[in-house]
Design a protein around this motif. Structure first.
Motif, PDB file in Angstrom:
ATOM      1  N   VAL A  35      -0.262  -6.456  11.483  1.00 44.22           N
ATOM      2  CA  VAL A  35       0.421  -5.681  10.157  1.00 44.22           C
ATOM      3  C   VAL A  35      -0.587  -4.496  10.090  1.00 44.22           C
ATOM      4  O   VAL A  35      -1.258  -4.159   9.899  1.00 44.22           O
ATOM      5  CB  VAL A  35      -0.864  -6.972   8.845  1.00 44.22           C
ATOM      6  N   LEU A  36       0.829  -3.925   9.822  1.00 47.06           N
ATOM      7  CA  LEU A  36       0.608  -2.108   9.647  1.00 47.06           C
ATOM      8  C   LEU A  36       0.600  -1.510   7.987  1.00 47.06           C
ATOM      9  O   LEU A  36       1.746  -2.213   7.412  1.00 47.06           O
ATOM     10  CB  LEU A  36       1.873  -1.788  10.429  1.00 47.06           C
ATOM     11  N   ASP A  37      -0.772  -0.943   7.813  1.00 51.62           N
ATOM     12  CA  ASP A  37      -0.550   0.137   6.253  1.00 51.62           C
ATOM     13  C   ASP A  37       0.564   0.959   5.946  1.00 51.62           C
ATOM     14  O   ASP A  37      -0.228   1.385   7.126  1.00 51.62           O
ATOM     15  CB  ASP A  37      -1.883  -0.333   5.664  1.00 51.62           C
ATOM     16  N   VAL A  38       1.447   1.152   5.525  1.00 48.44           N
ATOM     17  CA  VAL A  38       2.532   2.260   6.269  1.00 48.44           C
ATOM     18  C   VAL A  38       2.093   3.684   5.041  1.00 48.44           C
ATOM     19  O   VAL A  38       3.037   4.184   5.289  1.00 48.44           O
ATOM     20  CB  VAL A  38       3.772   2.025   6.820  1.00 48.44           C
ATOM     21  N   VAL A  75       4.556  -6.849  11.015  1.00 50.71           N
ATOM     22  CA  VAL A  75       4.875  -6.360   9.668  1.00 50.71           C
ATOM     23  C   VAL A  75       3.952  -5.060   9.055  1.00 50.71           C
ATOM     24  O   VAL A  75       3.092  -4.685   8.686  1.00 50.71           O
ATOM     25  CB  VAL A  75       4.355  -7.707   8.877  1.00 50.71           C
ATOM     26  N   VAL A  76       5.464  -4.310   8.629  1.00 49.69           N
ATOM     27  CA  VAL A  76       5.252  -3.809   7.754  1.00 49.69           C
ATOM     28  C   VAL A  76       4.644  -3.825   6.068  1.00 49.69           C
ATOM     29  O   VAL A  76       6.074  -4.184   5.673  1.00 49.69           O
ATOM     30  CB  VAL A  76       5.965  -2.373   7.812  1.00 49.69           C
ATOM     31  N   TYR A  77       4.607  -2.598   5.771  1.00 51.30           N
ATOM     32  CA  TYR A  77       4.085  -2.404   4.041  1.00 51.30           C
ATOM     33  C   TYR A  77       3.945  -1.681   3.278  1.00 51.30           C
ATOM     34  O   TYR A  77       2.994  -0.466   4.128  1.00 51.30           O
ATOM     35  CB  TYR A  77       2.548  -4.047   3.744  1.00 51.30           C
ATOM     36  N   ALA A  89       9.905   2.950   8.089  1.00 58.13           N
ATOM     37  CA  ALA A  89       8.734   2.113   9.103  1.00 58.13           C
ATOM     38  C   ALA A  89       9.034   0.932  10.192  1.00 58.13           C
ATOM     39  O   ALA A  89       9.246   1.296  11.609  1.00 58.13           O
ATOM     40  CB  ALA A  89       6.744   1.817   8.755  1.00 58.13           C
ATOM     41  N   LEU A  90       9.880   0.550   8.915  1.00 57.12           N
ATOM     42  CA  LEU A  90      10.785  -1.080   9.825  1.00 57.12           C
ATOM     43  C   LEU A  90      11.874  -0.105  10.447  1.00 57.12           C
ATOM     44  O   LEU A  90      11.781  -0.671  11.868  1.00 57.12           O
ATOM     45  CB  LEU A  90      11.595  -1.442   8.602  1.00 57.12           C
ATOM     46  N   LEU A  91      12.490   0.661  10.139  1.00 52.49           N
ATOM     47  CA  LEU A  91      13.768   1.831  11.448  1.00 52.49           C
ATOM     48  C   LEU A  91      13.055   2.185  12.546  1.00 52.49           C
ATOM     49  O   LEU A  91      13.606   1.850  13.335  1.00 52.49           O
ATOM     50  CB  LEU A  91      14.361   2.389  10.267  1.00 52.49           C
ATOM     51  N   LEU A 103       6.932  -6.677   4.883  1.00 50.34           N
ATOM     52  CA  LEU A 103       6.779  -7.477   4.403  1.00 50.34           C
ATOM     53  C   LEU A 103       7.390  -7.763   2.840  1.00 50.34           C
ATOM     54  O   LEU A 103       7.471  -6.947   2.208  1.00 50.34           O
ATOM     55  CB  LEU A 103       5.090  -7.714   4.178  1.00 50.34           C
ATOM     56  N   ALA A 104       7.274  -9.176   2.354  1.00 53.39           N
ATOM     57  CA  ALA A 104       9.080  -9.021   0.973  1.00 53.39           C
ATOM     58  C   ALA A 104       7.175  -8.922   0.198  1.00 53.39           C
ATOM     59  O   ALA A 104       6.529  -9.770   0.080  1.00 53.39           O
ATOM     60  CB  ALA A 104       8.884 -10.709   1.365  1.00 53.39           C
TER      61      ALA A 104
END
Length: 120
Positions: A35-38, A75-77, A89-91, A103-104
């Motif tokens: 899990v990445l806190d972006v 998993v980015v949020y 970040a996902l891109l 993350l939804a």
């Protein structure tokens, strides 16, 4: 027309991962998920994060891709699902051939469900 809408919605939903999948894997020592806190804010502004998350500001992510493991699922949020940092970040991750999801519900949804967080 209905088929195109369904295909678009399926594509959109495929970019997200739900809280429960992350929660099931968060404490596993050999978890495939990272899990990445972006969020770009400093720790004093953020104050907390999802338990076990790695702070990786979206603005710096592209410069740290060589530190990430291609065998992991990222998993980015961001603060909320309506902000764009998670999507940026996902891109970045998907463009570099990483398996990744946003993350939804983002952090707001996670905290709203009283799921594990930790102070910074």
């Amino acid at each position: 027309m209905q088929t195109k809408k369904i295909e678009l919605l399926e594509t959109y939903l495929s970019l997200y991962i739900n809280h429960f999948t992350v929660l099931e894997n968060i404490d596993k020592e050999d978890s495939a998920y990272v899990v990445l806190d972006v969020r770009n804010a400093p720790a004093k502004i953020k104050q907390d994060q999802i338990k076990g998350a790695i702070p990786m500001p979206a603005k710096d992510l592209a410069n740290h891709l060589d530190e990430l493991d291609k065998n992991k699922i990222y998993v980015v949020y961001d603060w909320t699902g309506g902000t764009t940092l998670g999507k940026e970040a996902l891109l970045t991750l998907l463009s570099a051939d990483f398996e990744a999801y946003e993350l939804a519900g983002a952090l707001e949804g996670w905290k709203g469900m009283n799921l594990p967080i930790e102070a910074l």
